[in-house]
Design a protein around this motif. Structure first.
Motif, PDB file in Angstrom:
ATOM      1  N   GLY A 139       0.815  -1.211   0.000  1.00 32.95           N
ATOM      2  CA  GLY A 139       0.000   0.000   0.000  1.00 32.95           C
ATOM      3  C   GLY A 139       0.844   1.255   0.000  1.00 32.95           C
ATOM      4  O   GLY A 139       0.946   1.956   1.000  1.00 32.95           O
ATOM      5  N   VAL A 140       1.485   1.521  -1.114  1.00 32.26           N
ATOM      6  CA  VAL A 140       2.320   2.713  -1.238  1.00 32.26           C
ATOM      7  C   VAL A 140       1.957   3.386  -2.550  1.00 32.26           C
ATOM      8  O   VAL A 140       1.684   2.718  -3.541  1.00 32.26           O
ATOM      9  N   SER A 141       1.933   4.696  -2.542  1.00 35.92           N
ATOM     10  CA  SER A 141       1.578   5.419  -3.762  1.00 35.92           C
ATOM     11  C   SER A 141       2.804   5.577  -4.655  1.00 35.92           C
ATOM     12  O   SER A 141       3.823   6.131  -4.247  1.00 35.92           O
ATOM     13  N   LEU A 142       2.694   5.082  -5.872  1.00 36.99           N
ATOM     14  CA  LEU A 142       3.796   5.187  -6.827  1.00 36.99           C
ATOM     15  C   LEU A 142       4.073   6.654  -7.147  1.00 36.99           C
ATOM     16  O   LEU A 142       5.223   7.090  -7.189  1.00 36.99           O
ATOM     17  N   LEU A 143       2.987   7.398  -7.337  1.00 37.04           N
ATOM     18  CA  LEU A 143       3.144   8.812  -7.667  1.00 37.04           C
ATOM     19  C   LEU A 143       3.944   9.529  -6.577  1.00 37.04           C
ATOM     20  O   LEU A 143       4.847  10.313  -6.865  1.00 37.04           O
ATOM     21  N   ALA A 144       3.616   9.216  -5.310  1.00 38.30           N
ATOM     22  CA  ALA A 144       4.325   9.870  -4.208  1.00 38.30           C
ATOM     23  C   ALA A 144       5.807   9.497  -4.229  1.00 38.30           C
ATOM     24  O   ALA A 144       6.669  10.347  -4.002  1.00 38.30           O
ATOM     25  N   LEU A 145       6.103   8.223  -4.522  1.00 33.73           N
ATOM     26  CA  LEU A 145       7.506   7.805  -4.592  1.00 33.73           C
ATOM     27  C   LEU A 145       8.243   8.580  -5.675  1.00 33.73           C
ATOM     28  O   LEU A 145       9.376   9.020  -5.487  1.00 33.73           O
TER      29      LEU A 145
END
Lengths: 361, 405
Positions: free
Chosen positions: A187-193
């Motif tokens: 559950g991690v946002s790719l965009l945020a990364l």
């Protein structure tokens, strides 16, 4: 060579020392330090799910820390970073609750709004500092409180759900307004990364390789001399605040658009203050930031499992973190002192004066 | 081939090692998630002790807890993260003990459909929004708040009672209103004074507990109450500032009293000026839920649980109670007991089902809107927007000084 091993030792030793002190403390309260460290480790790296918790804390912490690298470089104590996160969250929340747009447009708009909120709040600190000579620490503290008051007012007033509800948070945002996770397990946002990556690289490049970066450094080292040498210090300071505020705003936006899915009181959660600590720890060296924030995120994220599994006091992870900070600061002090007494080891790059900066140009 | 064989042997070893653990694993793990510290002498401690009660009374029950789950104290974690860890520890039922957790509990219930979730004080199960593995439970604190108001009215010498309010929502409005109704009734019927001369003021600090620089400081607010002529403070917040300040004032020689909130032991902060404490006793409530789940008879409910009228302070049966404080005079204690007896008679009369004592017309909101005509009883709960009810009280009652929204 001797110098390098010395420096390395002074970086690794404090970490070992703080682990040791914490271990002794844990034994003093009658627990098994091995079990404690094991739980923290499992809590952080057991599986993708637990690792995503670490990354989800790492993202906002790294963002604010990179932002603070900019203000610290300009010699500014941007205590107001918490409020800048908070306003980023408030602005993003406005977008999420009111705008009816397709997700492909809505999400970038929300992030821009978050940058706007954080940037504006930072600009206020900047104006107070450069125009009205209010020290940025005082301005920042006041604006932090105002940001919190504003968000609690909005939560309990205009953004209260129609049926009243708990007043402990706004209604959950619609699904289209949220950053999508990469997968149910991770559950991690790719965009945020991606944004974090871009921010890290841009800050490093901007500080190292641009005129703006050099002006910030000059302002930070000695604003008076810099001004005399023709550096527009007021404008540098202002731009440093705004850049930091925009980045902190994204971090605040991330907290509401991903972590919580709604606006809550104190949504910045002290992450900004932790960021200040990180930047002091790494002595404003941008490259070290992602690593140190990762260590912090792993310890804190992992401590959730520690608390649940061993039922130890919730502040244990904070104690470990505190010792870590103290030990690093202590060793930094030792290093400084060692350098002072061994001036032969001073290298050109260690101390930057406005003159040397000018020569760099 | 030998490699595969050794792998197989290894797996067998692991299986043998794990099997006995699984076989003897008859313990029943439940999770308890607290919004504040487990020793706050208030809301969170009451839940924590409810969990300890279950551990003591249900064989094999084992609690795993997480305290101070809120963005400021635990920014690195979310309710879902904590739930994940608890499920990993074997928890099959998880109590999320704050309305702050309402939305996140719904999310966690969807993510873990095999785990039962009990959200305290929410209304998802009433409005039909809840997943089938999620229930709500709340205690009918209204009764105990009426007793609190009565005690305050009996003790006050200045005729001015202040209420230290948290933030404004349906729950807090109806609790303030309950205290007011109790105060007005006892001021007239037991103290024999004119209720029109009773001043009842609420100040909302803005949140459930003090956040420096953000909420009003409850210590300062309580001092203001006393400086402005009030001599009794009734607390509605999660923490103990009200009684602490009253204790300090009393130590300086002033005649002031306090009624704390939430936790049965809260009077200990300043017993000599404590009139009593309306408190939640979650133990029997939680024990009941855990037993139902163990027996496989649990069903989704929205429970609003009243006191055990045989004895509102029975630790094994009553969800809500009022412990009389040592600050109460003998005479006032007699009056208060008579009031509780009156209330008990009302509550145990079938004809009064689903209504509250004293919540009877004429009742109007602060803006004059009548919500119950002369002799009409306000229903305990009715769907929002269809009819006024105690649960969804939209304004404070006429006669209370303070903001309704």
């Amino acid at each position: 060579m001797r110098t390098r091993s010395m420096v390395f030792g002074l970086t690794i030793l404090p970490i070992l020392a703080s682990l040791l002190i914490t271990a002794v403390l844990i034994m003093l309260v009658g627990a098994d330090p091995r079990a404690v460290f094991e739980k923290v480790w499992e809590g952080a790296f057991r599986d993708l799910r637990s690792f995503s918790q670490v990354i989800n804390f790492w993202i906002p912490l790294t963002l604010v820390s990179m932002g603070l690298i900019v203000t610290f470089t300009a010699g500014l104590w941007n205590i107001g970073v918490e409020g800048q996160m908070g306003m980023g969250a408030v602005f993003a929340t406005w977008g999420a609750l009111t705008l009816q747009l397709p997700p492909l447009i809505l999400i970038p708009v929300e992030i821009l709004l978050a940058m706007l909120g954080g940037g504006l709040w930072a600009a206020l600190v900047g104006i107070l500092k450069t125009r009205l000579k209010v020290h940025e620490i005082f301005g920042g503290v006041a604006l932090n409180a105002l940001a919190n008051i504003a968000s609690i007012y909005l939560i309990s007033g205009p953004w209260q759900p129609a049926e009243g509800g708990s007043v402990r948070a706004t209604p959950p945002f619609p699904a289209d307004a949220l950053l999508p996770p990469m997968s149910p397990d991770f559950g991690v946002s790719l965009l945020a990364l991606v944004i974090v990556g871009v921010v890290i690289v841009s800050v490093i490049v901007a500080l190292r390789g641009t005129r703006w970066g050099l002006q910030l450094k000059a302002t930070g080292k000695n604003a008076r001399s810099a001004l005399l040498l023709g550096v527009p210090t007021g404008r540098s300071a202002m731009s440093a605040f705004i850049v930091c505020g925009m980045v902190a705003g994204i971090a605040g936006g991330y907290r509401v658009l991903f972590t919580y899915g709604s606006l809550r009181p104190l949504v910045s959660g002290g992450i900004g203050f932790l960021g200040l600590l990180v930047v002091l720890l790494v002595s404003i060296r941008a490259l070290w930031v992602p690593l140190v924030t990762f260590i912090f995120a792993a310890i804190l994220g992992g401590s959730t499992r520690l608390k649940v599994a061993l039922q130890l006091d919730a502040s244990l992870a904070g104690v470990l973190q505190g010792f870590l900070v103290l030990a690093v600061l202590f060793s930094n002090g030792l290093r400084e002192r060692w350098r002072e007494t061994n001036p032969a080891h001073l290298s050109e790059t260690d101390i930057k004066t406005p003159e040397s900066l000018k020569a760099d140009r | 081939m030998p490699r595969k064989l050794s792998l197989l042997i290894l797996l067998m070893f692991i299986a043998v090692a794990i099997a006995p653990v699984a076989a003897q694993d008859e313990e029943f793990v439940f999770g308890m998630i607290l919004v504040g510290p487990r020793d706050d002498n208030g809301w969170s401690q009451a839940h924590f002790e409810g969990g300890q009660y279950v551990e003591e009374t249900v064989p094999g029950a084992k609690m795993v807890y997480f305290e101070k789950l809120n963005p400021a104290d635990a920014p690195e974690t979310t309710l879902l993260d904590v739930v994940t860890e608890m499920v990993d520890q074997g928890a099959t039922v998880i109590f999320t003990t704050s309305d702050e957790f309402e939305e996140d509990t719904a999310g966690a219930a969807a993510a873990f459909p095999d785990v039962t979730f009990i959200n305290v004080s929410g209304d998802d199960a009433y409005t039909g929004e809840a997943a089938p593995n999620l229930s709500n439970v709340m205690g009918e604190m209204e009764w105990a708040k009426m007793i609190a108001g009565c005690a305050a009215a009996l003790a006050t010498e200045t005729g001015s009672i202040s209420y230290l309010g948290p933030l404004i929502n349906f729950e807090t409005r109806r609790l303030v209103a309950s205290a007011y109704l109790g105060a007005r009734y006892c001021y007239e019927n037991y103290a024999g004074k004119d209720p029109a001369e009773l001043t009842f003021t609420v100040t909302w600090i803005g949140f459930w507990f003090n956040i420096p620089g953000v909420t009003l400081d409850p210590t300062e607010v309580t001092n203001d109450f006393f400086d402005n002529g009030a001599d009794v403070v009734i607390s509605g917040i999660d923490t103990t500032e009200g009684i602490v300040v009253a204790g300090q004032r009393a130590a300086e020689g002033q005649s002031v009293w306090a009624v704390p909130y939430d936790f049965a032991g809260a009077c200990e902060q300043a017993p000599e000026i404590c009139l009593g404490v309306p408190y939640f006793h979650w133990g029997p409530v939680y024990q009941n839920i855990v037993s139902e789940i163990q027996a496989g008879t649990w069903e989704q409910t929205w429970d609003w649980i009243g006191p055990d009228w045989m004895d509102i302070n029975n630790p094994d049966t009553s969800a809500v109670g009022f412990i009389e404080g040592t600050g109460l005079s003998e005479e006032d204690k007699t009056s208060l007991d008579a009031f509780i007896a009156e209330m008990t008679a009302y509550a145990t009369d079938e004809a009064n089902a689903d209504t509250f004592f004293l919540w009877e017309g004429p009742l109007s909101y602060q803006d004059g809107t009548e919500i119950a005509a002369e002799g009409e009883k306000l229903p305990a709960v009715a769907p929002l927007g269809e009819a006024p009810s105690v649960w969804y009280l939209e304004q404070l009652l006429d006669g209370i000084t303070g903001a309704s929204s």
